[in-house]
Write a protein that holds these residues in place. Structure first.
Motif, PDB file in Angstrom:
ATOM      1  N   VAL A   1       0.828  -1.211   0.000  1.00 15.55           N
ATOM      2  CA  VAL A   1       0.000   0.000   0.000  1.00 15.55           C
ATOM      3  C   VAL A   1       0.862   1.260   0.000  1.00 15.55           C
ATOM      4  O   VAL A   1       0.565   2.229  -0.703  1.00 15.55           O
ATOM      5  CB  VAL A   1      -0.938   0.004   1.227  1.00 15.55           C
ATOM      6  N   HIS A   2       1.934   1.284   0.775  1.00  9.89           N
ATOM      7  CA  HIS A   2       2.748   2.489   0.943  1.00  9.89           C
ATOM      8  C   HIS A   2       4.088   2.463   0.209  1.00  9.89           C
ATOM      9  O   HIS A   2       4.774   3.472   0.180  1.00  9.89           O
ATOM     10  CB  HIS A   2       3.031   2.710   2.437  1.00  9.89           C
ATOM     11  N   ARG A   3       4.481   1.338  -0.324  1.00  6.43           N
ATOM     12  CA  ARG A   3       5.827   1.178  -0.868  1.00  6.43           C
ATOM     13  C   ARG A   3       6.215   2.271  -1.868  1.00  6.43           C
ATOM     14  O   ARG A   3       7.338   2.761  -1.838  1.00  6.43           O
ATOM     15  CB  ARG A   3       5.966  -0.194  -1.528  1.00  6.43           C
ATOM     16  N   SER A   4       5.320   2.687  -2.726  1.00  6.37           N
ATOM     17  CA  SER A   4       5.651   3.678  -3.747  1.00  6.37           C
ATOM     18  C   SER A   4       5.369   5.116  -3.307  1.00  6.37           C
ATOM     19  O   SER A   4       5.588   6.052  -4.068  1.00  6.37           O
ATOM     20  CB  SER A   4       4.870   3.382  -5.028  1.00  6.37           C
ATOM     21  N   HIS A   5       4.922   5.312  -2.089  1.00  5.50           N
ATOM     22  CA  HIS A   5       4.567   6.642  -1.596  1.00  5.50           C
ATOM     23  C   HIS A   5       5.797   7.428  -1.138  1.00  5.50           C
ATOM     24  O   HIS A   5       6.833   6.854  -0.806  1.00  5.50           O
ATOM     25  CB  HIS A   5       3.584   6.541  -0.432  1.00  5.50           C
ATOM     26  N   THR A   6       5.646   8.733  -1.075  1.00  4.43           N
ATOM     27  CA  THR A   6       6.694   9.612  -0.566  1.00  4.43           C
ATOM     28  C   THR A   6       6.652   9.591   0.947  1.00  4.43           C
ATOM     29  O   THR A   6       5.595   9.791   1.546  1.00  4.43           O
ATOM     30  CB  THR A   6       6.468  11.055  -1.071  1.00  4.43           C
ATOM     31  N   MET A   7       7.805   9.372   1.568  1.00  8.51           N
ATOM     32  CA  MET A   7       7.894   9.253   3.028  1.00  8.51           C
ATOM     33  C   MET A   7       8.824  10.310   3.602  1.00  8.51           C
ATOM     34  O   MET A   7       9.740  10.772   2.939  1.00  8.51           O
ATOM     35  CB  MET A   7       8.464   7.887   3.428  1.00  8.51           C
ATOM     36  N   LEU A   8       8.565  10.676   4.853  1.00  7.16           N
ATOM     37  CA  LEU A   8       9.432  11.583   5.614  1.00  7.16           C
ATOM     38  C   LEU A   8       9.573  11.033   7.028  1.00  7.16           C
ATOM     39  O   LEU A   8       8.622  10.468   7.565  1.00  7.16           O
ATOM     40  CB  LEU A   8       8.792  12.970   5.736  1.00  7.16           C
ATOM     41  N   PRO A   9      10.740  11.242   7.643  1.00  6.54           N
ATOM     42  CA  PRO A   9      10.822  10.935   9.077  1.00  6.54           C
ATOM     43  C   PRO A   9       9.835  11.832   9.826  1.00  6.54           C
ATOM     44  O   PRO A   9       9.540  12.948   9.390  1.00  6.54           O
ATOM     45  CB  PRO A   9      12.256  11.278   9.441  1.00  6.54           C
ATOM     46  N   VAL A  10       9.330  11.364  10.935  1.00  6.68           N
ATOM     47  CA  VAL A  10       8.301  12.087  11.681  1.00  6.68           C
ATOM     48  C   VAL A  10       8.744  13.506  12.012  1.00  6.68           C
ATOM     49  O   VAL A  10       7.991  14.463  11.809  1.00  6.68           O
ATOM     50  CB  VAL A  10       7.916  11.315  12.967  1.00  6.68           C
TER      51      VAL A  10
END
Length: 98
Positions: free
Chosen positions: A52-61
């Protein structure tokens, strides 16, 4: 909005002297260490690797908090300026009606 809600809740708990508990993933019971920008949600490292999230843009909290904090402050400043203008208009109309 979710970031603001969590920040408000943590601030209220800290102001009351309550123990501030770290929010955890309801599915995996892991700490929420990553912010998914696409879903605008805090997620755990296990969720991060899911399909579900693998291709999403992520940021550290912490990076997400700083980014959204700046945006919130900018919007708040704009709202304060709008409020001041409206109060000025209101005062002029009140004087004129007297």
């Amino acid at each position: 909005a979710r970031v603001l809600e969590i920040a408000k809740r943590l601030s209220l708990q800290a102001a009351r002297g309550e123990m501030v508990e770290e929010e955890g993933c309801k599915r995996h019971r892991e700490p929420l260490k990553v912010f998914c920008k696409d879903d605008e949600a805090f997620i755990c490292m296990i969720c991060r690797e899911s399909r579900v999230h693998r291709s999403h843009t992520m940021l550290p909290v912490q990076d997400a908090v700083q980014e959204y904090k700046g945006q919130i402050q900018a919007h708040l400043q704009a709202l304060k300026e709008d409020r001041d203008k409206l109060l000025g208009f209101r005062e002029v109309e009140m004087r004129r009606s007297w």
